[in-house]
Design a protein around this motif. Structure first.
Motif, PDB file in Angstrom:
ATOM      1  N   ASP A 232       0.831  -1.207   0.000  1.00  0.00           N
ATOM      2  CA  ASP A 232       0.000   0.000   0.000  1.00  0.00           C
ATOM      3  C   ASP A 232       0.866   1.258   0.000  1.00  0.00           C
ATOM      4  O   ASP A 232       0.578   2.236  -0.707  1.00  0.00           O
ATOM      5  CB  ASP A 232      -0.919   0.011   1.229  1.00  0.00           C
ATOM      6  N   THR A 233       1.939   1.244   0.798  1.00  0.00           N
ATOM      7  CA  THR A 233       2.844   2.391   0.824  1.00  0.00           C
ATOM      8  C   THR A 233       3.510   2.581  -0.531  1.00  0.00           C
ATOM      9  O   THR A 233       3.680   3.714  -1.007  1.00  0.00           O
ATOM     10  CB  THR A 233       3.933   2.194   1.894  1.00  0.00           C
ATOM     11  N   TYR A 234       3.896   1.489  -1.152  1.00  0.00           N
ATOM     12  CA  TYR A 234       4.510   1.519  -2.473  1.00  0.00           C
ATOM     13  C   TYR A 234       3.584   2.232  -3.461  1.00  0.00           C
ATOM     14  O   TYR A 234       4.011   3.123  -4.215  1.00  0.00           O
ATOM     15  CB  TYR A 234       4.770   0.074  -2.917  1.00  0.00           C
ATOM     16  N   ILE A 235       2.302   1.867  -3.442  1.00  0.00           N
ATOM     17  CA  ILE A 235       1.327   2.487  -4.347  1.00  0.00           C
ATOM     18  C   ILE A 235       1.148   3.967  -4.011  1.00  0.00           C
ATOM     19  O   ILE A 235       1.020   4.809  -4.901  1.00  0.00           O
ATOM     20  CB  ILE A 235      -0.009   1.715  -4.289  1.00  0.00           C
ATOM     21  N   ASP A 236       1.150   4.296  -2.717  1.00  0.00           N
ATOM     22  CA  ASP A 236       1.078   5.715  -2.310  1.00  0.00           C
ATOM     23  C   ASP A 236       2.267   6.495  -2.870  1.00  0.00           C
ATOM     24  O   ASP A 236       2.107   7.619  -3.361  1.00  0.00           O
ATOM     25  CB  ASP A 236       1.071   5.827  -0.788  1.00  0.00           C
ATOM     26  N   TYR A 237       3.450   5.920  -2.763  1.00  0.00           N
ATOM     27  CA  TYR A 237       4.651   6.566  -3.307  1.00  0.00           C
ATOM     28  C   TYR A 237       4.490   6.823  -4.804  1.00  0.00           C
ATOM     29  O   TYR A 237       4.830   7.908  -5.299  1.00  0.00           O
ATOM     30  CB  TYR A 237       5.876   5.675  -3.080  1.00  0.00           C
ATOM     31  N   LEU A 238       4.003   5.821  -5.533  1.00  0.00           N
ATOM     32  CA  LEU A 238       3.852   5.972  -6.983  1.00  0.00           C
ATOM     33  C   LEU A 238       2.890   7.100  -7.329  1.00  0.00           C
ATOM     34  O   LEU A 238       3.166   7.920  -8.212  1.00  0.00           O
ATOM     35  CB  LEU A 238       3.373   4.661  -7.605  1.00  0.00           C
ATOM     36  N   GLN A 239       1.771   7.148  -6.639  1.00  0.00           N
ATOM     37  CA  GLN A 239       0.811   8.208  -6.924  1.00  0.00           C
ATOM     38  C   GLN A 239       1.414   9.589  -6.641  1.00  0.00           C
ATOM     39  O   GLN A 239       1.195  10.544  -7.402  1.00  0.00           O
ATOM     40  CB  GLN A 239      -0.458   8.007  -6.089  1.00  0.00           C
ATOM     41  N   ALA A 240       2.199   9.686  -5.569  1.00  0.00           N
ATOM     42  CA  ALA A 240       2.852  10.965  -5.260  1.00  0.00           C
ATOM     43  C   ALA A 240       3.868  11.332  -6.337  1.00  0.00           C
ATOM     44  O   ALA A 240       3.981  12.500  -6.733  1.00  0.00           O
ATOM     45  CB  ALA A 240       3.533  10.880  -3.893  1.00  0.00           C
ATOM     46  N   MET A 241       4.607  10.344  -6.825  1.00  0.00           N
ATOM     47  CA  MET A 241       5.560  10.602  -7.916  1.00  0.00           C
ATOM     48  C   MET A 241       4.838  11.078  -9.165  1.00  0.00           C
ATOM     49  O   MET A 241       5.271  12.037  -9.822  1.00  0.00           O
ATOM     50  CB  MET A 241       6.343   9.326  -8.236  1.00  0.00           C
ATOM     51  N   PHE A 242       3.746  10.411  -9.515  1.00  0.00           N
ATOM     52  CA  PHE A 242       3.004  10.793 -10.715  1.00  0.00           C
ATOM     53  C   PHE A 242       2.518  12.238 -10.613  1.00  0.00           C
ATOM     54  O   PHE A 242       2.586  12.998 -11.584  1.00  0.00           O
ATOM     55  CB  PHE A 242       1.806   9.863 -10.922  1.00  0.00           C
ATOM     56  N   ARG A 243       2.032  12.601  -9.426  1.00  0.00           N
ATOM     57  CA  ARG A 243       1.540  13.978  -9.242  1.00  0.00           C
ATOM     58  C   ARG A 243       2.682  14.983  -9.332  1.00  0.00           C
ATOM     59  O   ARG A 243       2.553  16.031  -9.982  1.00  0.00           O
ATOM     60  CB  ARG A 243       0.826  14.094  -7.893  1.00  0.00           C
ATOM     61  N   ASP A 244       3.802  14.670  -8.687  1.00  0.00           N
ATOM     62  CA  ASP A 244       4.885  15.645  -8.610  1.00  0.00           C
ATOM     63  C   ASP A 244       5.672  15.769  -9.914  1.00  0.00           C
ATOM     64  O   ASP A 244       6.261  16.822 -10.182  1.00  0.00           O
ATOM     65  CB  ASP A 244       5.838  15.290  -7.466  1.00  0.00           C
ATOM     66  N   LEU A 245       5.709  14.712 -10.707  1.00  0.00           N
ATOM     67  CA  LEU A 245       6.451  14.750 -11.970  1.00  0.00           C
ATOM     68  C   LEU A 245       5.561  15.121 -13.154  1.00  0.00           C
ATOM     69  O   LEU A 245       6.078  15.375 -14.242  1.00  0.00           O
ATOM     70  CB  LEU A 245       7.107  13.394 -12.252  1.00  0.00           C
ATOM     71  N   GLY A 246       4.256  15.116 -12.960  1.00  0.00           N
ATOM     72  CA  GLY A 246       3.337  15.452 -14.034  1.00  0.00           C
ATOM     73  C   GLY A 246       3.318  16.939 -14.296  1.00  0.00           C
ATOM     74  O   GLY A 246       4.013  17.712 -13.615  1.00  0.00           O
ATOM     75  N   PRO A 247       2.520  17.347 -15.293  1.00  0.00           N
ATOM     76  CA  PRO A 247       1.663  16.500 -16.120  1.00  0.00           C
ATOM     77  C   PRO A 247       2.438  15.906 -17.304  1.00  0.00           C
ATOM     78  O   PRO A 247       3.644  16.089 -17.423  1.00  0.00           O
ATOM     79  CB  PRO A 247       0.597  17.482 -16.604  1.00  0.00           C
ATOM     80  N   ASP A 248       1.710  15.216 -18.189  1.00  0.00           N
ATOM     81  CA  ASP A 248       2.287  14.654 -19.413  1.00  0.00           C
ATOM     82  C   ASP A 248       3.407  13.661 -19.117  1.00  0.00           C
ATOM     83  O   ASP A 248       4.436  13.643 -19.809  1.00  0.00           O
ATOM     84  CB  ASP A 248       2.802  15.769 -20.328  1.00  0.00           C
ATOM     85  N   LEU A 249       3.216  12.840 -18.113  1.00  0.00           N
ATOM     86  CA  LEU A 249       4.219  11.853 -17.725  1.00  0.00           C
ATOM     87  C   LEU A 249       3.884  10.498 -18.345  1.00  0.00           C
ATOM     88  O   LEU A 249       2.728  10.081 -18.379  1.00  0.00           O
ATOM     89  CB  LEU A 249       4.258  11.719 -16.201  1.00  0.00           C
ATOM     90  N   HIS A 250       4.922   9.819 -18.821  1.00  0.00           N
ATOM     91  CA  HIS A 250       4.804   8.436 -19.275  1.00  0.00           C
ATOM     92  C   HIS A 250       5.551   7.554 -18.283  1.00  0.00           C
ATOM     93  O   HIS A 250       6.602   7.953 -17.752  1.00  0.00           O
ATOM     94  CB  HIS A 250       5.382   8.266 -20.677  1.00  0.00           C
ATOM     95  N   VAL A 251       5.034   6.355 -18.021  1.00  0.00           N
ATOM     96  CA  VAL A 251       5.601   5.473 -17.002  1.00  0.00           C
ATOM     97  C   VAL A 251       5.993   4.145 -17.631  1.00  0.00           C
ATOM     98  O   VAL A 251       5.244   3.599 -18.455  1.00  0.00           O
ATOM     99  CB  VAL A 251       4.599   5.235 -15.853  1.00  0.00           C
ATOM    100  N   MET A 252       7.149   3.637 -17.251  1.00  0.00           N
ATOM    101  CA  MET A 252       7.604   2.319 -17.667  1.00  0.00           C
ATOM    102  C   MET A 252       7.842   1.480 -16.421  1.00  0.00           C
ATOM    103  O   MET A 252       8.676   1.833 -15.582  1.00  0.00           O
ATOM    104  CB  MET A 252       8.897   2.407 -18.489  1.00  0.00           C
ATOM    105  N   ALA A 253       7.106   0.382 -16.269  1.00  0.00           N
ATOM    106  CA  ALA A 253       7.251  -0.499 -15.113  1.00  0.00           C
ATOM    107  C   ALA A 253       7.965  -1.768 -15.554  1.00  0.00           C
ATOM    108  O   ALA A 253       7.474  -2.489 -16.427  1.00  0.00           O
ATOM    109  CB  ALA A 253       5.890  -0.838 -14.518  1.00  0.00           C
ATOM    110  N   VAL A 254       9.108  -2.062 -14.945  1.00  0.00           N
ATOM    111  CA  VAL A 254       9.913  -3.214 -15.333  1.00  0.00           C
ATOM    112  C   VAL A 254       9.707  -4.340 -14.320  1.00  0.00           C
ATOM    113  O   VAL A 254      10.122  -4.228 -13.161  1.00  0.00           O
ATOM    114  CB  VAL A 254      11.403  -2.841 -15.426  1.00  0.00           C
ATOM    115  N   CYS A 255       9.026  -5.374 -14.736  1.00  0.00           N
ATOM    116  CA  CYS A 255       8.801  -6.585 -13.934  1.00  0.00           C
ATOM    117  C   CYS A 255       7.920  -6.319 -12.712  1.00  0.00           C
ATOM    118  O   CYS A 255       6.772  -5.949 -12.836  1.00  0.00           O
ATOM    119  CB  CYS A 255      10.139  -7.219 -13.551  1.00  0.00           C
ATOM    120  N   GLN A 256       8.474  -6.472 -11.507  1.00  0.00           N
ATOM    121  CA  GLN A 256       7.686  -6.429 -10.270  1.00  0.00           C
ATOM    122  C   GLN A 256       6.744  -5.240 -10.164  1.00  0.00           C
ATOM    123  O   GLN A 256       5.590  -5.387  -9.724  1.00  0.00           O
ATOM    124  CB  GLN A 256       8.650  -6.467  -9.074  1.00  0.00           C
ATOM    125  N   PRO A 257       7.131  -4.000 -10.517  1.00  0.00           N
ATOM    126  CA  PRO A 257       6.222  -2.869 -10.304  1.00  0.00           C
ATOM    127  C   PRO A 257       5.040  -2.805 -11.255  1.00  0.00           C
ATOM    128  O   PRO A 257       4.236  -1.876 -11.151  1.00  0.00           O
ATOM    129  CB  PRO A 257       7.134  -1.652 -10.482  1.00  0.00           C
TER     130      PRO A 257
END
Length: 439
Positions: free
Chosen positions: A182-207
């Protein structure tokens, strides 16, 4: 600290752990590991000194076959008994529009268990089209984010690249709190907000699973910071498809086995003392055991390269294993929750995954485009497991979905190597550009 003092300190760890847990049966795997490492330290240092002496051009014995064989054996011993530290990315330059430009690293986001590194490029002089922002989410599965050095290098010429740099749990003090899925997902959402807008994401394996979940939650909430696209590479979205030996192990053993046999406590030698973790040395043992013959052959070849003076081949071996043998610890709560959610319950594809009590609804994804990338010979995430993300998103238009199956590559080849550079990376870049234009 002197060696006797080190032994004295290690000798107090068992008592400390028992006092903390109130149980004499606490798993002391980390203590035994650190004790063995400390006991081997004098022999490793002596072997390294002897190796350098035998390899010194001023030593008349250095030129005989016996000296070369002995020096090779000593180097192999020193490398096998060494603890490998976190490597550097080591990407000083990239090529943009035919020009070599310098690259520098900068931390742009940070929390106790992760930070985001930006790779800043000195762009060539003259007008240039804006390049897409790409966040590479590195796996939290035992290796450091530098394992994706080749991935970053391939994407740098055409993207503004960021990467998640997850923390080694043994280095995070207990007062910084827990870190679970759950914390991991919270971190991701915070990253998406802070690095946005117009962000593309690449998840390699586990994430792949937490990235998918984070996007679904943001879509359901109507967030304006939803990424434009997510590329999922060799990820375990639905491990019921083409199950591999790794997937079957979770089903066969059950959660009780994992908690009993995989979780230990960080000893007082580290900032994260007393934190329950899945230690990197256990994960590395699992990695090595999966392809033991290959690793034995590689080290045998390394020995012969050293004896025959094949420096280039020996250096390639060193480069690979300096990275491969550098491992980090995962928090116990993250590891166990991930095993339970992804590999035992198959919660995401069955529509039962929850985040902090809220349901994760894949059908909520309507805007974020998805590219699923798989390897034909992947023995970690079987063919079809990542593609499942496309089937779980009925409300996402087909025009914003894509799939790429790369022939003749295994798990590592999905995100690194010659076929990644020549085929997969250009396919991702094309997908990102298309989705950027259609956003």
């Amino acid at each position: 600290m002197s060696l006797p003092a080190t032994f004295d300190r290690i000798g107090t760890i068992a008592a400390s752990l028992r006092a903390e847990s109130g149980s004499a049966e606490m798993d002391l795997a980390y203590v035994w590991y650190e004790t063995a490492r400390a006991m081997l330290t004098p022999a490793r240092l002596a072997a390294d000194a002897a190796r350098h002496s035998l390899g010194n051009p001023g030593n008349p014995l250095a030129y005989g076959p016996y000296a070369r064989s002995t020096a090779a054996a000593l180097e192999m011993f020193e490398r096998v008994t060494r603890r490998y530290g976190k490597p550097a990315f080591g990407l000083p330059t990239t090529v943009i529009d035919g020009q070599s430009v310098p690259v520098s690293e900068r931390v742009v986001w940070e929390r106790p268990f992760a930070r985001v590194i930006a790779f800043d490029r000195a762009l060539p002089v003259g007008p240039a089209e804006p390049q897409p922002k790409l966040l590479i989410v590195a796996p939290m599965s035992g290796h450091y984010a530098t394992l994706l050095r080749g991935t970053v290098e391939a994407m740098l010429p055409n993207h503004r690249v960021f990467i998640t740099d997850w923390s080694d749990a043994r280095m995070v003090p207990l007062f910084d709190g827990r870190f679970d899925l759950d914390t991991y997902i919270d971190y991701l959402q915070a990253m998406f907000r802070d690095l946005g807008p117009d962000l593309h994401v690449m998840a390699v394996c586990q994430p792949a699973v937490p990235v998918f979940a984070a996007v679904a939650l943001m879509e359901a909430a109507g967030s304006a910071d939803v990424p434009v696209s997510m590329t999922l590479m060799g990820g375990p979205i639905d491990t019921r498809r083409s199950p591999t030996a790794v997937n079957c192990l979770a089903q066969e053993r059950g959660m009780g086995w994992f908690e009993k046999n995989c979780i230990t406590v960080v000893p007082p030698l580290y900032p994260g003392a007393m934190r329950r973790v899945y230690p990197g040395f256990l994960q590395l043992s699992g990695f090595m055991a999966m392809n033991l013959d290959r690793h034995v052959t590689a080290h045998t070849d390394m020995f012969h390269h050293l004896v025959t003076g094949d420096g280039d081949s020996a250096e390639k071996h060193r480069d690979f294993y300096d990275e491969y043998l550098a491992v980090m610890d995962l928090t116990a709560e993250f590891y166990l929750q991930t095993v339970q959610t992804v590999f035992v319950d198959h919660a995401l594809p069955r529509g039962r995954m929850r985040h902090a009590g809220r349901p994760v609804d894949p059908s909520a994804i309507r805007r974020c485009a998805i590219l699923a990338v798989e390897g034909e010979n992947d023995d970690i995430s079987g063919v079809g497991q990542t593609k499942a993300a496309l089937d779980l998103t009925p409300n996402l238009p087909d025009s914003r979905k894509a799939y790429h199956l790369q022939d003749k590559v295994g798990h590592y080849g999905v995100f690194n190597g010659s076929r990644f550079r020549s085929t997969i990376a250009p396919r991702i870049a094309r997908f990102v550009r298309e989705m950027e234009a259609g956003a």
